[in-house]
Design a protein around this motif. Sequence first.
Motif, PDB file in Angstrom:
ATOM      1  N   LYS A  33      -8.311   7.157 -10.635  1.00 39.54           N
ATOM      2  CA  LYS A  33      -6.669   6.909 -12.079  1.00 39.54           C
ATOM      3  C   LYS A  33      -6.580   8.191 -11.933  1.00 39.54           C
ATOM      4  N   ASN A  36     -14.178   4.980  -9.575  1.00 41.31           N
ATOM      5  CA  ASN A  36     -12.581   4.215  -9.913  1.00 41.31           C
ATOM      6  C   ASN A  36     -11.497   4.890 -11.432  1.00 41.31           C
ATOM      7  N   ASP A  37     -12.679   6.035 -12.399  1.00 40.86           N
ATOM      8  CA  ASP A  37     -12.087   6.543 -12.888  1.00 40.86           C
ATOM      9  C   ASP A  37     -11.138   7.916 -12.401  1.00 40.86           C
TER      10      ASP A  37
END
Length: 442
Positions: free
Chosen positions: A402, A398-399
């Motif tokens: 992003k 997820n990081d």
Amino acid sequence: MWAVYKTKPGDTMDTIIAQHKIKDPVNVLLHKNNAKIKKDLKAGKELPKGTQVTIPDPKGKVYKVPTPKGVIYMDEKTYKDYLKGVHQRMEDVIFGLRQRVTYATGRHDAQLKIAKDQWFVAACLDMVNSVPEPKSRKKAETSFKNAEKACSSRNYKGFEKAVNRANIDIATYKNEVLAWIDGIINAGEGTVKVLTGVKDVGMVCAGVAAMTVAAPVTLGAAVITGAAVGGGVSLAYNGADALGRESAGVKHKSANQVLTEAAGGALGGALGAGIGKLFMKFAAPSLINACSKSSFLSKQASRLLLKGPIDFNSLYAAEMKVVIEKLGINSAKALVAARPAIMQKVVLAFLTKFSIGSINKYFNTGGEIIDFVLEWLKKDPKRANGKDPSKAAKAMTNDFLKSPQVDKMFDDIVTSNKKKLVQLMREEIKAAAIVEMKKERA
């Protein structure tokens, strides 16, 4: 157990045996008190009246016990006392074996639990620990059970053999456990030296320390007791007197204290890169899956066309010119108008066809992704702890999605596979040009 019989006229060995129902006449012949009349007894001669003959007591049982020094004859009470002592010694031996096997399995299980609770740290240590996990546990436990069974069933003949086998197998297993733990400790000490300067005791460095340093400190009381009783083990960790302190009832250093002292610095060096790659082993499937979704690839295609590393407009114009000249098309207006749709289609098709293999290669060999992992761990390495690696992998995915790193990764993929991209574009422009050429001829 023994009685003295005074002979009457006509008594011989046979009459004495018959009268007193002696089951084993040899006992009479071998008794030392009958040494002087042994020949006469054996020959069956009539004994003089009043001759004293030592015979087994008709009212009591006689037990013949073989010993290294010879056969010993015992009455029932003596024999029961003797057996009681034998059984106690057998139980003591089993107790000693049980302590040793319990200590070895307890220490083994404790380390496995720590490894399960600290999956990432355990995997890190596996990279540098050259000592394999013990494989002789089942053999040691089976040998102990065989000795225990021989004891409970009073299998005197089989007991000694079973105990000897158990002693060998348990010692082998225990030595393997201690060697394995020493390997973990040595690996952990080396890892901690590289992973110095971590801010928080819950971070990766602390996790490594938890595997090696804090393990003996935080073991349960039963294991500590087993270690104290079952024999010493050399543990190279800060506060090496923890077991002694525990046994003496003195408060030892807390796990946090130990870990705080072990922590310091930043991730780096060859081992740091190795740890980054190892984490990718768990994270790569999650990343590849996320980066392979059509919705994600569509967004990346739009971004690449707008501000990617390649000038797609110039590339399209050059390829369109080649196709027009080759096919002899009179007008290029339709191909120019179709440029946005064709380029979107081409880039998306390129990413769909080649991205999975390229991403997989990038994740496994790309230094930049490893650097991202290390930086991600440094910011909050607690996320790498715990029992479930998939949670940590998902969090990093997820990081990563992003971060600017994901765009750079796709820029690298496009740049390194430019020839394939150009080939797809040429084929798509050609297909559109053929359609346009048919329209012109019609």
